[in-house]
Design a protein around this motif. Structure first.
Motif, PDB file in Angstrom:
ATOM      1  N   GLU A 163      -5.179  67.701  41.085  1.00 17.17           N
ATOM      2  CA  GLU A 163      -5.747  67.150  42.234  1.00 17.17           C
ATOM      3  C   GLU A 163      -5.936  65.617  42.244  1.00 17.17           C
ATOM      4  O   GLU A 163      -6.254  65.214  41.146  1.00 17.17           O
ATOM      5  N   PRO A 164      -5.791  65.032  43.237  1.00 19.64           N
ATOM      6  CA  PRO A 164      -5.833  65.406  44.626  1.00 19.64           C
ATOM      7  C   PRO A 164      -4.449  66.070  45.038  1.00 19.64           C
ATOM      8  O   PRO A 164      -4.252  66.197  46.485  1.00 19.64           O
ATOM      9  N   HIS A 165      -3.571  65.750  44.422  1.00 14.97           N
ATOM     10  CA  HIS A 165      -2.093  66.118  44.827  1.00 14.97           C
ATOM     11  C   HIS A 165      -1.956  67.671  44.787  1.00 14.97           C
ATOM     12  O   HIS A 165      -2.432  68.280  44.135  1.00 14.97           O
ATOM     13  N   SER A 166      -1.052  68.226  45.623  1.00 17.34           N
ATOM     14  CA  SER A 166      -0.543  69.610  45.536  1.00 17.34           C
ATOM     15  C   SER A 166       0.839  69.635  45.747  1.00 17.34           C
ATOM     16  O   SER A 166       1.243  69.929  46.802  1.00 17.34           O
ATOM     17  N   VAL A 167       1.410  69.592  44.740  1.00 20.06           N
ATOM     18  CA  VAL A 167       2.961  69.400  44.442  1.00 20.06           C
ATOM     19  C   VAL A 167       3.275  70.301  43.238  1.00 20.06           C
ATOM     20  O   VAL A 167       2.624  69.896  42.255  1.00 20.06           O
ATOM     21  N   HIS A 168       4.166  71.046  43.309  1.00 22.60           N
ATOM     22  CA  HIS A 168       4.533  72.111  42.221  1.00 22.60           C
ATOM     23  C   HIS A 168       5.992  72.106  42.197  1.00 22.60           C
ATOM     24  O   HIS A 168       6.852  71.772  42.953  1.00 22.60           O
ATOM     25  N   ALA A 192      10.618  69.403  42.047  1.00 21.26           N
ATOM     26  CA  ALA A 192       9.623  69.980  43.132  1.00 21.26           C
ATOM     27  C   ALA A 192      10.146  71.097  44.037  1.00 21.26           C
ATOM     28  O   ALA A 192      11.201  70.840  44.517  1.00 21.26           O
ATOM     29  N   PHE A 193       9.600  71.952  44.396  1.00 22.90           N
ATOM     30  CA  PHE A 193       9.959  73.166  45.135  1.00 22.90           C
ATOM     31  C   PHE A 193      10.444  72.494  46.549  1.00 22.90           C
ATOM     32  O   PHE A 193       9.699  71.934  47.201  1.00 22.90           O
ATOM     33  N   GLY A 194      11.764  73.137  46.665  1.00 23.12           N
ATOM     34  CA  GLY A 194      12.175  72.830  48.040  1.00 23.12           C
ATOM     35  C   GLY A 194      12.898  71.630  48.492  1.00 23.12           C
ATOM     36  O   GLY A 194      13.464  71.246  49.598  1.00 23.12           O
ATOM     37  N   TRP A 195      12.942  70.555  47.322  1.00 23.07           N
ATOM     38  CA  TRP A 195      13.700  69.329  47.449  1.00 23.07           C
ATOM     39  C   TRP A 195      14.974  69.387  48.082  1.00 23.07           C
ATOM     40  O   TRP A 195      15.554  68.439  48.915  1.00 23.07           O
ATOM     41  N   GLN A 196      15.576  70.381  47.469  1.00 20.19           N
ATOM     42  CA  GLN A 196      17.254  70.572  48.117  1.00 20.19           C
ATOM     43  C   GLN A 196      17.142  70.807  49.196  1.00 20.19           C
ATOM     44  O   GLN A 196      18.385  70.303  49.936  1.00 20.19           O
ATOM     45  N   HIS A 197      16.320  71.182  50.320  1.00 18.87           N
ATOM     46  CA  HIS A 197      16.617  71.126  51.851  1.00 18.87           C
ATOM     47  C   HIS A 197      16.492  69.763  52.389  1.00 18.87           C
ATOM     48  O   HIS A 197      17.049  69.750  53.603  1.00 18.87           O
TER      49      HIS A 197
END
Length: 226
Positions: free
Chosen positions: A76-81, A174-179
Protein backbone atom coordinates in the motif's frame (compact mmCIF):
# COMPACT_ATOMS: atom_id res chain seq x y z
CA UNK A 1 25.58 -19.12 -10.09
CA UNK A 2 27.27 -19.97 -13.38
CA UNK A 3 28.54 -17.26 -15.70
CA UNK A 4 25.53 -15.47 -17.13
CA UNK A 5 24.93 -14.16 -20.60
CA UNK A 6 23.85 -10.48 -20.88
CA UNK A 7 20.26 -11.63 -21.43
CA UNK A 8 20.32 -13.86 -18.36
CA UNK A 9 21.92 -11.15 -16.21
CA UNK A 10 19.18 -8.74 -17.35
CA UNK A 11 16.45 -11.08 -16.10
CA UNK A 12 18.23 -11.80 -12.83
CA UNK A 13 18.30 -8.02 -12.28
CA UNK A 14 14.55 -7.81 -12.95
CA UNK A 15 13.86 -10.50 -10.35
CA UNK A 16 16.12 -8.67 -7.88
CA UNK A 17 14.33 -5.37 -8.57
CA UNK A 18 11.13 -7.02 -7.40
CA UNK A 19 12.58 -9.04 -4.56
CA UNK A 20 14.63 -6.18 -3.05
CA UNK A 21 12.21 -3.28 -3.54
CA UNK A 22 10.59 -2.10 -0.29
CA UNK A 23 7.48 -1.10 -2.24
CA UNK A 24 6.93 -4.75 -3.21
CA UNK A 25 5.57 -7.27 -0.75
CA UNK A 26 5.13 -11.01 -1.10
CA UNK A 27 7.64 -11.34 -3.95
CA UNK A 28 7.79 -15.07 -4.62
CA UNK A 29 10.77 -15.56 -6.91
CA UNK A 30 11.93 -18.66 -8.76
CA UNK A 31 15.43 -18.64 -10.15
CA UNK A 32 17.19 -21.87 -11.05
CA UNK A 33 20.89 -22.10 -11.82
CA UNK A 34 21.44 -21.96 -15.61
CA UNK A 35 22.51 -25.38 -16.76
CA UNK A 36 24.64 -26.54 -19.65
CA UNK A 37 22.38 -29.59 -20.09
CA UNK A 38 19.76 -27.38 -21.77
CA UNK A 39 22.03 -26.69 -24.74
CA UNK A 40 22.86 -23.54 -26.65
CA UNK A 41 20.48 -21.16 -28.40
CA UNK A 42 20.70 -22.66 -31.93
CA UNK A 43 20.00 -26.14 -30.56
CA UNK A 44 17.12 -25.02 -28.35
CA UNK A 45 15.36 -23.01 -31.06
CA UNK A 46 15.85 -25.84 -33.55
CA UNK A 47 14.15 -28.22 -31.11
CA UNK A 48 11.33 -25.72 -30.70
CA UNK A 49 10.85 -25.20 -34.43
CA UNK A 50 10.90 -28.90 -35.31
CA UNK A 51 10.84 -29.16 -39.09
CA UNK A 52 10.52 -25.41 -39.47
CA UNK A 53 13.10 -22.69 -39.01
CA UNK A 54 12.96 -19.62 -36.79
CA UNK A 55 14.85 -16.40 -37.41
CA UNK A 56 18.26 -16.31 -35.77
CA UNK A 57 17.50 -12.90 -34.26
CA UNK A 58 15.31 -14.73 -31.72
CA UNK A 59 18.48 -16.24 -30.27
CA UNK A 60 19.17 -12.87 -28.64
CA UNK A 61 16.61 -13.81 -26.01
CA UNK A 62 17.73 -17.22 -24.86
CA UNK A 63 17.69 -18.29 -21.22
CA UNK A 64 19.37 -21.42 -19.95
CA UNK A 65 17.29 -21.33 -16.76
CA UNK A 66 14.95 -24.26 -16.36
CA UNK A 67 12.64 -21.74 -14.71
CA UNK A 68 12.79 -18.06 -13.87
CA UNK A 69 9.92 -15.96 -12.62
CA UNK A 70 8.30 -13.94 -9.89
CA UNK A 71 4.80 -13.54 -8.47
CA UNK A 72 4.44 -10.27 -6.59
CA UNK A 73 2.15 -7.67 -5.05
CA UNK A 74 2.88 -4.02 -4.35
CA UNK A 75 2.56 -2.66 -0.84
CA UNK A 76 0.00 0.00 0.00
CA UNK A 77 -0.90 2.58 -1.16
CA UNK A 78 -0.33 0.88 -4.48
CA UNK A 79 -2.64 -1.84 -5.70
CA UNK A 80 -0.82 -3.57 -8.52
CA UNK A 81 0.05 -7.24 -8.79
CA UNK A 82 1.78 -9.41 -11.33
CA UNK A 83 3.53 -12.59 -12.31
CA UNK A 84 5.76 -13.90 -15.05
CA UNK A 85 7.31 -17.29 -15.53
CA UNK A 86 9.89 -18.05 -18.20
CA UNK A 87 11.30 -21.48 -18.91
CA UNK A 88 13.85 -22.79 -21.34
CA UNK A 89 12.47 -22.30 -24.84
CA UNK A 90 13.26 -25.88 -25.89
CA UNK A 91 10.79 -27.10 -23.25
CA UNK A 92 7.91 -24.83 -24.26
CA UNK A 93 4.66 -26.79 -24.48
CA UNK A 94 1.25 -26.18 -26.09
CA UNK A 95 -1.52 -24.82 -23.86
CA UNK A 96 -4.45 -26.99 -22.93
CA UNK A 97 -6.53 -27.84 -25.97
CA UNK A 98 -9.62 -25.68 -25.59
CA UNK A 99 -12.13 -24.22 -28.00
CA UNK A 100 -11.24 -20.56 -28.38
CA UNK A 101 -14.01 -18.08 -28.97
CA UNK A 102 -14.33 -17.10 -32.64
CA UNK A 103 -15.69 -13.64 -33.43
CA UNK A 104 -17.91 -13.50 -36.53
CA UNK A 105 -17.60 -10.93 -39.27
CA UNK A 106 -13.87 -11.12 -39.86
CA UNK A 107 -13.11 -8.27 -37.47
CA UNK A 108 -10.43 -10.29 -35.72
CA UNK A 109 -8.03 -12.97 -36.95
CA UNK A 110 -9.20 -16.50 -36.28
CA UNK A 111 -7.38 -18.02 -33.31
CA UNK A 112 -4.85 -20.75 -34.07
CA UNK A 113 -5.20 -24.28 -32.83
CA UNK A 114 -3.52 -25.10 -29.54
CA UNK A 115 -1.21 -27.54 -31.33
CA UNK A 116 0.45 -24.59 -33.13
CA UNK A 117 1.18 -22.73 -29.90
CA UNK A 118 4.07 -22.96 -27.47
CA UNK A 119 3.71 -21.16 -24.12
CA UNK A 120 6.57 -18.75 -23.35
CA UNK A 121 5.10 -16.92 -20.33
CA UNK A 122 2.37 -17.75 -17.84
CA UNK A 123 1.37 -17.56 -14.18
CA UNK A 124 1.60 -20.92 -12.41
CA UNK A 125 1.55 -19.50 -8.87
CA UNK A 126 -1.53 -17.30 -9.07
CA UNK A 127 -3.31 -19.67 -11.44
CA UNK A 128 -5.18 -16.89 -13.25
CA UNK A 129 -5.08 -18.86 -16.49
CA UNK A 130 -3.21 -16.23 -18.49
CA UNK A 131 -0.48 -17.21 -20.91
CA UNK A 132 1.42 -15.92 -23.91
CA UNK A 133 2.43 -18.32 -26.64
CA UNK A 134 4.27 -18.13 -29.91
CA UNK A 135 2.72 -19.68 -32.98
CA UNK A 136 4.72 -22.16 -35.03
CA UNK A 137 3.85 -22.00 -38.73
CA UNK A 138 5.76 -23.42 -41.71
CA UNK A 139 7.62 -20.69 -43.56
CA UNK A 140 7.12 -18.08 -40.80
CA UNK A 141 10.52 -17.39 -39.22
CA UNK A 142 9.23 -14.58 -36.98
CA UNK A 143 6.31 -16.13 -35.11
CA UNK A 144 3.11 -14.44 -34.07
CA UNK A 145 2.46 -14.08 -30.34
CA UNK A 146 -0.98 -14.82 -28.86
CA UNK A 147 -2.31 -13.85 -25.44
CA UNK A 148 -4.96 -15.48 -23.31
CA UNK A 149 -6.08 -13.31 -20.37
CA UNK A 150 -7.66 -16.22 -18.54
CA UNK A 151 -10.92 -16.15 -20.47
CA UNK A 152 -11.88 -18.14 -23.56
CA UNK A 153 -10.50 -15.36 -25.77
CA UNK A 154 -7.18 -15.55 -27.56
CA UNK A 155 -5.71 -12.24 -28.70
CA UNK A 156 -3.04 -11.61 -31.33
CA UNK A 157 -0.33 -9.34 -29.90
CA UNK A 158 1.11 -6.40 -31.77
CA UNK A 159 4.55 -7.42 -30.53
CA UNK A 160 7.23 -9.68 -31.89
CA UNK A 161 9.23 -12.17 -29.83
CA UNK A 162 11.99 -9.80 -28.75
CA UNK A 163 9.59 -6.89 -28.27
CA UNK A 164 7.46 -8.96 -25.93
CA UNK A 165 10.28 -9.59 -23.51
CA UNK A 166 11.35 -5.95 -23.63
CA UNK A 167 7.93 -4.79 -22.44
CA UNK A 168 7.58 -7.69 -20.01
CA UNK A 169 10.78 -6.58 -18.30
CA UNK A 170 9.44 -3.04 -18.02
CA UNK A 171 6.03 -4.01 -16.62
CA UNK A 172 7.44 -6.81 -14.45
CA UNK A 173 4.49 -8.93 -15.54
CA UNK A 174 1.80 -6.66 -14.04
CA UNK A 175 -1.45 -8.48 -14.77
CA UNK A 176 -3.17 -7.50 -17.99
CA UNK A 177 -0.41 -5.31 -19.46
CA UNK A 178 -0.61 -7.33 -22.68
CA UNK A 179 -3.94 -5.71 -23.56
CA UNK A 180 -2.01 -2.57 -24.42
CA UNK A 181 -0.93 -4.55 -27.49
CA UNK A 182 -4.13 -6.40 -28.47
CA UNK A 183 -7.09 -5.15 -30.49
CA UNK A 184 -9.42 -5.68 -27.52
CA UNK A 185 -12.19 -3.03 -27.46
CA UNK A 186 -10.88 -1.20 -24.41
CA UNK A 187 -13.48 1.56 -24.74
CA UNK A 188 -16.32 -0.91 -24.27
CA UNK A 189 -18.04 -1.39 -20.92
CA UNK A 190 -16.98 -5.03 -20.92
CA UNK A 191 -13.33 -4.02 -20.61
CA UNK A 192 -13.84 -1.34 -17.96
CA UNK A 193 -12.17 -3.39 -15.24
CA UNK A 194 -9.18 -4.16 -17.42
CA UNK A 195 -8.75 -0.49 -18.31
CA UNK A 196 -8.82 0.47 -14.61
CA UNK A 197 -6.12 -2.11 -14.00
CA UNK A 198 -4.00 -0.69 -16.82
CA UNK A 199 -4.40 2.86 -15.54
CA UNK A 200 -3.52 1.78 -12.02
CA UNK A 201 -0.46 -0.06 -13.32
CA UNK A 202 0.77 3.01 -15.18
CA UNK A 203 0.25 5.21 -12.14
CA UNK A 204 1.95 2.81 -9.72
CA UNK A 205 4.94 1.45 -11.63
CA UNK A 206 6.63 4.82 -12.26
CA UNK A 207 6.52 5.47 -8.50
CA UNK A 208 7.78 2.00 -7.60
CA UNK A 209 10.46 1.93 -10.32
CA UNK A 210 11.36 5.59 -10.93
CA UNK A 211 14.46 4.71 -12.96
CA UNK A 212 12.32 3.28 -15.79
CA UNK A 213 10.45 5.21 -18.47
CA UNK A 214 6.75 4.37 -18.69
CA UNK A 215 5.71 7.29 -20.87
CA UNK A 216 5.56 5.21 -24.09
CA UNK A 217 3.12 2.82 -22.40
CA UNK A 218 1.03 5.70 -21.09
CA UNK A 219 0.89 7.16 -24.58
CA UNK A 220 -0.13 3.80 -25.99
CA UNK A 221 -2.99 3.46 -23.51
CA UNK A 222 -4.18 6.97 -24.35
CA UNK A 223 -4.16 6.08 -28.03
CA UNK A 224 -6.04 2.84 -27.42
CA UNK A 225 -8.77 4.72 -25.53
CA UNK A 226 -9.48 7.26 -28.29
Amino acid sequence: MADLTPCEAHWVKIVEELRDNPAIRDARATLSDPGSTLGDAPTAFAELAGRGELDKSLHEHYLRFAELGCQWSAAEPHSVHGEFWLGNISRALPPLDVEWEVFPGGGRPAPPSSSELRVIDDGPYTGTGFFVALRLQPGVPNPELWYCDGSSDLWLLDLDFLGYFEVLGLTKGAFGWQHLFTDAPLTSEEFGGKVRRLRNMLESLPEIFPDHDYEPLRARLAERLR
